[in-house]
Structure formats: C-alpha cells, structure tokens
Design a protein around this motif. Structure first.
Motif, PDB file in Angstrom:
ATOM      1  N   GLY A 170      -6.207  -5.524   8.855  1.00 28.53           N
ATOM      2  CA  GLY A 170      -5.490  -5.248   7.610  1.00 28.53           C
ATOM      3  C   GLY A 170      -4.799  -6.457   7.001  1.00 28.53           C
ATOM      4  O   GLY A 170      -4.078  -6.338   6.024  1.00 28.53           O
ATOM      5  N   GLU A 171      -5.046  -7.644   7.565  1.00 29.38           N
ATOM      6  CA  GLU A 171      -4.380  -8.855   7.079  1.00 29.38           C
ATOM      7  C   GLU A 171      -5.151  -9.549   5.958  1.00 29.38           C
ATOM      8  O   GLU A 171      -4.567 -10.273   5.169  1.00 29.38           O
ATOM      9  CB  GLU A 171      -4.166  -9.830   8.237  1.00 29.38           C
ATOM     10  N   LYS A 172      -6.468  -9.370   5.909  1.00 27.25           N
ATOM     11  CA  LYS A 172      -7.292 -10.018   4.898  1.00 27.25           C
ATOM     12  C   LYS A 172      -7.937  -8.960   4.023  1.00 27.25           C
ATOM     13  O   LYS A 172      -8.209  -7.851   4.476  1.00 27.25           O
ATOM     14  CB  LYS A 172      -8.378 -10.873   5.550  1.00 27.25           C
ATOM     15  N   MET A 173      -8.192  -9.342   2.762  1.00 27.85           N
ATOM     16  CA  MET A 173      -8.834  -8.411   1.832  1.00 27.85           C
ATOM     17  C   MET A 173      -9.924  -9.121   1.069  1.00 27.85           C
ATOM     18  O   MET A 173      -9.875 -10.335   0.878  1.00 27.85           O
ATOM     19  CB  MET A 173      -7.802  -7.823   0.867  1.00 27.85           C
ATOM     20  N   TRP A 186       1.087  -3.854  -6.992  1.00 28.59           N
ATOM     21  CA  TRP A 186       0.909  -5.305  -7.004  1.00 28.59           C
ATOM     22  C   TRP A 186       2.108  -5.942  -7.684  1.00 28.59           C
ATOM     23  O   TRP A 186       2.460  -5.576  -8.794  1.00 28.59           O
ATOM     24  CB  TRP A 186      -0.374  -5.675  -7.754  1.00 28.59           C
ATOM     25  N   ASN A 187       2.743  -6.880  -7.010  1.00 29.47           N
ATOM     26  CA  ASN A 187       3.882  -7.633  -7.560  1.00 29.47           C
ATOM     27  C   ASN A 187       4.965  -6.719  -8.132  1.00 29.47           C
ATOM     28  O   ASN A 187       5.475  -6.942  -9.222  1.00 29.47           O
ATOM     29  CB  ASN A 187       3.401  -8.640  -8.610  1.00 29.47           C
ATOM     30  N   ASP A 188       5.286  -5.676  -7.384  1.00 26.88           N
ATOM     31  CA  ASP A 188       6.357  -4.719  -7.730  1.00 26.88           C
ATOM     32  C   ASP A 188       6.089  -3.922  -9.007  1.00 26.88           C
ATOM     33  O   ASP A 188       7.009  -3.358  -9.587  1.00 26.88           O
ATOM     34  CB  ASP A 188       7.720  -5.424  -7.843  1.00 26.88           C
ATOM     35  N   ARG A 189       4.841  -3.873  -9.450  1.00 29.81           N
ATOM     36  CA  ARG A 189       4.497  -3.074 -10.631  1.00 29.81           C
ATOM     37  C   ARG A 189       4.164  -1.653 -10.204  1.00 29.81           C
ATOM     38  O   ARG A 189       4.081  -1.338  -9.024  1.00 29.81           O
ATOM     39  CB  ARG A 189       3.293  -3.697 -11.349  1.00 29.81           C
ATOM     40  N   ASP A 190       3.966  -0.775 -11.211  1.00 26.38           N
ATOM     41  CA  ASP A 190       3.572   0.599 -10.911  1.00 26.38           C
ATOM     42  C   ASP A 190       2.266   0.587 -10.121  1.00 26.38           C
ATOM     43  O   ASP A 190       1.375  -0.224 -10.405  1.00 26.38           O
ATOM     44  CB  ASP A 190       3.371   1.400 -12.204  1.00 26.38           C
ATOM     45  N   PRO A 191       2.139   1.484  -9.143  1.00 29.39           N
ATOM     46  CA  PRO A 191       0.926   1.525  -8.317  1.00 29.39           C
ATOM     47  C   PRO A 191      -0.313   1.873  -9.140  1.00 29.39           C
ATOM     48  O   PRO A 191      -0.238   2.623 -10.109  1.00 29.39           O
ATOM     49  CB  PRO A 191       1.210   2.616  -7.287  1.00 29.39           C
ATOM     50  N   LYS A 192      -1.441   1.302  -8.707  1.00 30.65           N
ATOM     51  CA  LYS A 192      -2.743   1.596  -9.304  1.00 30.65           C
ATOM     52  C   LYS A 192      -3.713   1.931  -8.185  1.00 30.65           C
ATOM     53  O   LYS A 192      -3.523   1.534  -7.033  1.00 30.65           O
ATOM     54  CB  LYS A 192      -3.269   0.400 -10.093  1.00 30.65           C
ATOM     55  N   TYR A 193      -4.764   2.652  -8.549  1.00 30.44           N
ATOM     56  CA  TYR A 193      -5.823   2.933  -7.591  1.00 30.44           C
ATOM     57  C   TYR A 193      -6.587   1.647  -7.352  1.00 30.44           C
ATOM     58  O   TYR A 193      -6.817   0.867  -8.272  1.00 30.44           O
ATOM     59  CB  TYR A 193      -6.748   4.032  -8.127  1.00 30.44           C
ATOM     60  N   ILE A 197       0.875  -1.169   0.000  1.00 31.02           N
ATOM     61  CA  ILE A 197       0.000   0.000   0.000  1.00 31.02           C
ATOM     62  C   ILE A 197       0.911   1.218   0.000  1.00 31.02           C
ATOM     63  O   ILE A 197       1.583   1.512   0.981  1.00 31.02           O
ATOM     64  CB  ILE A 197      -0.953   0.003   1.204  1.00 31.02           C
ATOM     65  N   VAL A 198       0.957   1.904  -1.144  1.00 26.28           N
ATOM     66  CA  VAL A 198       1.827   3.055  -1.323  1.00 26.28           C
ATOM     67  C   VAL A 198       1.228   4.284  -0.640  1.00 26.28           C
ATOM     68  O   VAL A 198       1.946   5.087  -0.040  1.00 26.28           O
ATOM     69  CB  VAL A 198       2.051   3.327  -2.833  1.00 26.28           C
ATOM     70  N   SER A 200     -20.519  -3.401   9.883  1.00 29.31           N
ATOM     71  CA  SER A 200     -20.772  -3.649  11.306  1.00 29.31           C
ATOM     72  C   SER A 200     -19.733  -4.593  11.911  1.00 29.31           C
ATOM     73  O   SER A 200     -19.540  -4.608  13.119  1.00 29.31           O
ATOM     74  CB  SER A 200     -22.176  -4.233  11.484  1.00 29.31           C
ATOM     75  N   LYS A 201     -19.032  -5.364  11.062  1.00 33.02           N
ATOM     76  CA  LYS A 201     -17.986  -6.272  11.549  1.00 33.02           C
ATOM     77  C   LYS A 201     -16.607  -5.627  11.536  1.00 33.02           C
ATOM     78  O   LYS A 201     -15.611  -6.274  11.823  1.00 33.02           O
ATOM     79  CB  LYS A 201     -17.975  -7.549  10.719  1.00 33.02           C
ATOM     80  N   GLY A 202     -16.543  -4.341  11.186  1.00 33.47           N
ATOM     81  CA  GLY A 202     -15.278  -3.621  11.240  1.00 33.47           C
ATOM     82  C   GLY A 202     -14.475  -3.606   9.959  1.00 33.47           C
ATOM     83  O   GLY A 202     -13.423  -2.979   9.896  1.00 33.47           O
ATOM     84  N   TRP A 203     -14.930  -4.320   8.927  1.00 31.77           N
ATOM     85  CA  TRP A 203     -14.231  -4.275   7.647  1.00 31.77           C
ATOM     86  C   TRP A 203     -14.426  -2.902   7.029  1.00 31.77           C
ATOM     87  O   TRP A 203     -15.517  -2.321   7.124  1.00 31.77           O
ATOM     88  CB  TRP A 203     -14.781  -5.349   6.704  1.00 31.77           C
ATOM     89  N   THR A 204     -13.384  -2.359   6.417  1.00 30.44           N
ATOM     90  CA  THR A 204     -13.479  -1.043   5.795  1.00 30.44           C
ATOM     91  C   THR A 204     -13.310  -1.150   4.287  1.00 30.44           C
ATOM     92  O   THR A 204     -12.474  -1.912   3.800  1.00 30.44           O
ATOM     93  CB  THR A 204     -12.406  -0.086   6.351  1.00 30.44           C
ATOM     94  N   LYS A 205     -14.147  -0.415   3.563  1.00 29.21           N
ATOM     95  CA  LYS A 205     -13.987  -0.297   2.112  1.00 29.21           C
ATOM     96  C   LYS A 205     -13.094   0.908   1.899  1.00 29.21           C
ATOM     97  O   LYS A 205     -13.407   2.007   2.351  1.00 29.21           O
ATOM     98  CB  LYS A 205     -15.332  -0.101   1.431  1.00 29.21           C
ATOM     99  N   GLU A 206     -11.952   0.698   1.236  1.00 29.15           N
ATOM    100  CA  GLU A 206     -10.931   1.740   1.128  1.00 29.15           C
ATOM    101  C   GLU A 206     -10.528   2.006  -0.314  1.00 29.15           C
ATOM    102  O   GLU A 206     -10.559   1.115  -1.156  1.00 29.15           O
ATOM    103  CB  GLU A 206      -9.674   1.320   1.900  1.00 29.15           C
ATOM    104  N   LEU A 207     -10.130   3.246  -0.538  1.00 25.27           N
ATOM    105  CA  LEU A 207      -9.472   3.637  -1.788  1.00 25.27           C
ATOM    106  C   LEU A 207      -8.011   3.852  -1.446  1.00 25.27           C
ATOM    107  O   LEU A 207      -7.670   4.688  -0.605  1.00 25.27           O
ATOM    108  CB  LEU A 207     -10.078   4.931  -2.347  1.00 25.27           C
TER     109      LEU A 207
END
Length: 74
Positions: A48-51, A32-39, A9-10, A20-27
């Motif tokens: 923050g361990e699971k997505m 990914w895999n050392d490539r240029d960052p994407k939104y 996460i750059v 309600s379970k604490g999961w956050t939808k984030e931008l």
C-alpha cells in the motif's frame, strides 16, 4: 524535485483485480491534498506504499458512468 502531495483513503470500496505480483486495482474514495474526496481507480502495491497512475471521478461522473453501464449486458 518531486512534487509533494497528500492523500487519505477515506473509504476502500472494492478490489477489482490482483496482478501476479500482488498489485491490486482498487476503487476507493480518496481525499487528495485535503480536498473533498473523489472516486479513484488505480493500482496499489501489496504494502500500500506505492501507487500506479489512475483516474479520479467526481460524484457526477460516477453517476454518468453508472447510468451508462447499467443498460449494458455485462
């Protein structure tokens, strides 16, 4: 055997919502895999361990989305 992938996460840009379970939808800006960052828009567990499944957008795609949304009465 699960496919291994690497991410960094750059930049955390915004939390869009929280379940309600604490999961956050984030931008975020993610490399990914050392490539240029994407939104990236997806849900993350409280630790923050699971997505969840998400969507990644290039700079060009974000520009088109921004243009499409700016004229809407939201």
């Amino acid at each position: 055997m699960p496919v291994e992938f690497k991410y960094e996460i750059v930049e955390k840009i915004a939390v869009l919502s929280e379940s309600s379970k604490g999961w956050t939808k984030e931008l975020n800006l993610i490399s990914w895999n050392d490539r240029d960052p994407k939104y990236d828009i997806r849900e993350w567990s409280p630790d923050g361990e699971k997505m969840g499944k998400g969507i990644t957008l290039s700079d060009e795609e974000v520009a088109i989305l921004k243009s499409a949304l700016k004229d809407r009465d939201i």
